[in-house]
Design an enzyme around this catalytic site. Structure first.
Site, PDB file in Angstrom:
ATOM      1  N   ARG A  52       0.830  -1.203   0.000  1.00  0.00           N
ATOM      2  CA  ARG A  52       0.000   0.000   0.000  1.00  0.00           C
ATOM      3  C   ARG A  52       0.871   1.263   0.000  1.00  0.00           C
ATOM      4  O   ARG A  52       0.417   2.341  -0.400  1.00  0.00           O
ATOM      5  CB  ARG A  52      -0.948   0.012   1.215  1.00  0.00           C
ATOM      6  CG  ARG A  52      -2.099   1.008   1.029  1.00  0.00           C
ATOM      7  CD  ARG A  52      -2.991   1.125   2.244  1.00  0.00           C
ATOM      8  NE  ARG A  52      -2.264   1.626   3.376  1.00  0.00           N
ATOM      9  CZ  ARG A  52      -2.239   1.054   4.586  1.00  0.00           C
ATOM     10  NH1 ARG A  52      -2.919  -0.052   4.838  1.00  0.00           N
ATOM     11  NH2 ARG A  52      -1.536   1.574   5.559  1.00  0.00           N
ATOM     12  N   TYR A 104     -15.743  17.392 -18.127  1.00  0.00           N
ATOM     13  CA  TYR A 104     -16.184  16.025 -17.848  1.00  0.00           C
ATOM     14  C   TYR A 104     -17.198  16.056 -16.699  1.00  0.00           C
ATOM     15  O   TYR A 104     -16.902  16.567 -15.604  1.00  0.00           O
ATOM     16  CB  TYR A 104     -14.980  15.144 -17.507  1.00  0.00           C
ATOM     17  CG  TYR A 104     -15.385  13.784 -17.009  1.00  0.00           C
ATOM     18  CD1 TYR A 104     -16.189  12.950 -17.784  1.00  0.00           C
ATOM     19  CD2 TYR A 104     -15.002  13.335 -15.750  1.00  0.00           C
ATOM     20  CE1 TYR A 104     -16.595  11.719 -17.322  1.00  0.00           C
ATOM     21  CE2 TYR A 104     -15.396  12.098 -15.281  1.00  0.00           C
ATOM     22  CZ  TYR A 104     -16.195  11.302 -16.073  1.00  0.00           C
ATOM     23  OH  TYR A 104     -16.601  10.084 -15.612  1.00  0.00           O
ATOM     24  N   ASP A 175      -6.616  19.503 -16.251  1.00  0.00           N
ATOM     25  CA  ASP A 175      -6.951  18.135 -16.661  1.00  0.00           C
ATOM     26  C   ASP A 175      -6.605  18.049 -18.141  1.00  0.00           C
ATOM     27  O   ASP A 175      -7.270  18.631 -18.990  1.00  0.00           O
ATOM     28  CB  ASP A 175      -8.443  17.856 -16.410  1.00  0.00           C
ATOM     29  CG  ASP A 175      -8.838  16.429 -16.794  1.00  0.00           C
ATOM     30  OD1 ASP A 175      -8.115  15.805 -17.595  1.00  0.00           O
ATOM     31  OD2 ASP A 175      -9.883  15.953 -16.309  1.00  0.00           O
ATOM     32  N   LYS A 200      -7.654   6.546 -20.114  1.00  0.00           N
ATOM     33  CA  LYS A 200      -7.902   6.907 -21.516  1.00  0.00           C
ATOM     34  C   LYS A 200      -6.665   6.603 -22.361  1.00  0.00           C
ATOM     35  O   LYS A 200      -6.140   5.505 -22.283  1.00  0.00           O
ATOM     36  CB  LYS A 200      -8.355   8.364 -21.602  1.00  0.00           C
ATOM     37  CG  LYS A 200      -9.378   8.770 -20.545  1.00  0.00           C
ATOM     38  CD  LYS A 200     -10.653   7.943 -20.613  1.00  0.00           C
ATOM     39  CE  LYS A 200     -11.647   8.438 -19.583  1.00  0.00           C
ATOM     40  NZ  LYS A 200     -12.718   7.497 -19.319  1.00  0.00           N
TER      41      LYS A 200
HETATM   42  N1  PLP Z   1     -11.215  13.698 -16.743  1.00  0.00           N
HETATM   43  C1  PLP Z   1     -11.686  13.532 -17.988  1.00  0.00           C
HETATM   44  C2  PLP Z   1     -11.462  14.606 -19.012  1.00  0.00           C
HETATM   45  C3  PLP Z   1     -12.397  12.363 -18.313  1.00  0.00           C
HETATM   46  O1  PLP Z   1     -12.870  12.207 -19.561  1.00  0.00           O
HETATM   47  C4  PLP Z   1     -12.597  11.379 -17.316  1.00  0.00           C
HETATM   48  C5  PLP Z   1     -13.361  10.138 -17.612  1.00  0.00           C
HETATM   49  O2  PLP Z   1     -14.036  10.039 -18.630  1.00  0.00           O
HETATM   50  C6  PLP Z   1     -12.095  11.594 -16.033  1.00  0.00           C
HETATM   51  C7  PLP Z   1     -11.402  12.759 -15.774  1.00  0.00           C
HETATM   52  C8  PLP Z   1     -12.283  10.579 -14.935  1.00  0.00           C
HETATM   53  O3  PLP Z   1     -11.429   9.494 -15.153  1.00  0.00           O
HETATM   54  P1  PLP Z   1     -11.730   7.985 -14.663  1.00  0.00           P
HETATM   55  O4  PLP Z   1     -12.883   7.496 -15.478  1.00  0.00           O
HETATM   56  O5  PLP Z   1     -10.442   7.284 -14.946  1.00  0.00           O
HETATM   57  O6  PLP Z   1     -12.046   8.058 -13.204  1.00  0.00           O
END
Ligand code: PLP
Length: 377
Positions: A52, A104, A175, A200
């Site tokens: 961990r 998102y 992000d 992704k």
């Molecule tokens: N940020 C963006 C731009 C996303 O498209 C996503 C998921 O689609 C996330 C964050 C969240 O990621 P996760 O699905 O790996 O938790």
């Protein structure tokens, strides 16, 4: 060597990782959760106590990604949302967060709930709009932007947000999921943190959930909170996931090159299609964010695009239903192309908007699939 060649080599060779014990050209998976101590009670191997804390493969994947982002340090989490939450949780009760609108949905929903619980003021602002940014005057703890944004593909001026953050006494996190470190490195433009859903394109094969957060300065007190919280609260990535992530990342620059080229070809074809009512993609010269994206991205505009089907919600759903190659599934950044009628899961999104994640298939096949679906034959 150009920046791109450096990234190609870094990813292809997993930063030089081999199995030191056997000479295997691929690092081994160590599934153990705990590690033996000797008779003198000294651990048999330094840095190996309990998984961990972290693990060799997690450390390796973090090192590769941190190098690619030009970060002093980076941490992996078990999902992108866990990485988002890790940074938000550093904002004190009663603090203030500025959040870009139209990003998102999972981030927006979580941020709203979290801020309400913790008595944090949440300002949702269209950060792609300079006038809206200029209207921000008081101080803040954290500014969160997403560029290119999902699903509207808006380009936010990272440099302008760095200046804004400075004037507000805030820190800026980007992000950068849709871009990956291959196409955009926000820390080089002055951002304090960069975040990715590694689920992704970084992994790229739709078989690992992971998130990544990196910092420009390792001695930043907020970063130290993130480090301690991940360690103590245990939001760690497992060894198998880290191993798969490293394998996927070896081809990241190649995949981004191909997926960006495919997305651009698809965007151009859709922009000229009689059944389409507009395309959202920063790679198109007509896109309002094109010049800005060109100035802060490098080597392409990513795999994600959206377009509006001419007609009604029923027409949009019928077109999506006729697609053969694009798989009807959420998510993005995998080698296989995906399509999503985003309104079905996020009501605020227009009913005719279709989001595409272009994979590495041939562009001609993807364009033909879309044309057949849009024309109905
Ligand atoms: N940020 C963006 C731009 C996303 O498209 C996503 C998921 O689609 C996330 C964050 C969240 O990621 P996760 O699905 O790996 O938790």
């Amino acid at each position: 060597m150009s920046k791109h060649d450096d990234l190609d080599t870094l990813f292809a060779q997993a930063d030089g990782a081999i199995d030191a014990a056997t000479g295997g050209v691929v690092p081994p998976i160590q599934p153990a959760t705990t590690f033996v101590r000797g008779e003198d009670y000294v651990p048999l191997s330094e840095g190996h106590l309990y998984s961990r804390d972290d693990s060799d493969l997690t450390r390796l994947a973090e090192r590769i990604l941190a190098k690619a982002e030009g970060a002093e340090a980076g941490l992996l989490f078990p999902s992108g949302m866990a990485a988002v939450a890790a940074l938000f949780r550093t904002v004190p009760n009663g603090g203030r967060i500025v959040l870009q609108t139209g990003i998102y949905w999972g981030t927006t929903k979580w941020a709203r709930d979290f801020c309400a619980r913790r008595d944090i003021t949440l300002n949702e602002v269209e950060m792609a709009d300079a006038n809206a940014r200029d209207s921000l005057d008081s101080s803040a703890d954290l500014i969160w932007i997403e560029t290119p944004s999902n699903p509207y593909l808006k380009t936010v001026d990272i440099r302008a947000c760095v200046a804004l953050a400075k004037s507000m006494g805030a820190q800026l996190c980007v992000d950068s999921t849709a871009a990956t470190p291959v196409l955009q490195t926000p820390l080089a433009l002055g951002a304090h943190y960069v975040m990715h859903s590694a689920t992704k394109a970084i992994n790229g094969h739709s078989d690992v959930l992971a998130g990544f957060l990196a910092t420009a300065r390792e001695d930043d007190p907020r970063w130290q909170m993130v480090v301690d919280d991940r360690h103590d609260a245990g939001a760690v990535l497992g060894s198998f996931e880290a191993w798969l992530l490293i394998r996927g990342m070896r081809t990241l620059p190649l995949r981004m090159e191909r997926m960006s080229a495919n997305a651009l070809a698809v965007a151009k074809a859709l922009a000229n299609h009689a059944g389409v009512d507009g395309v959202l993609y920063p790679g198109l010269p007509t896109d309002p964010g094109h010049n800005l994206a060109g100035s802060q991205m490098n080597g392409g505009f990513g795999s994600l695009l959206s377009f509006m089907v001419k007609g009604s919600k029923a027409d949009a759903l019928a077109a999506v239903g006729r697609l053969k190659l694009f798989k009807r599934a959420t998510s993005l950044g995998g080698v296989e192309s995906l399509v999503e009628h985003r309104h079905t899961i996020e009501e605020a999104v227009p009913e005719t908007l279709i989001r595409l994640s272009c994979g590495i298939e041939s562009a001609a096949a993807l364009i033909e699939d879309l044309d057949s679906a849009l024309t109905g034959h």
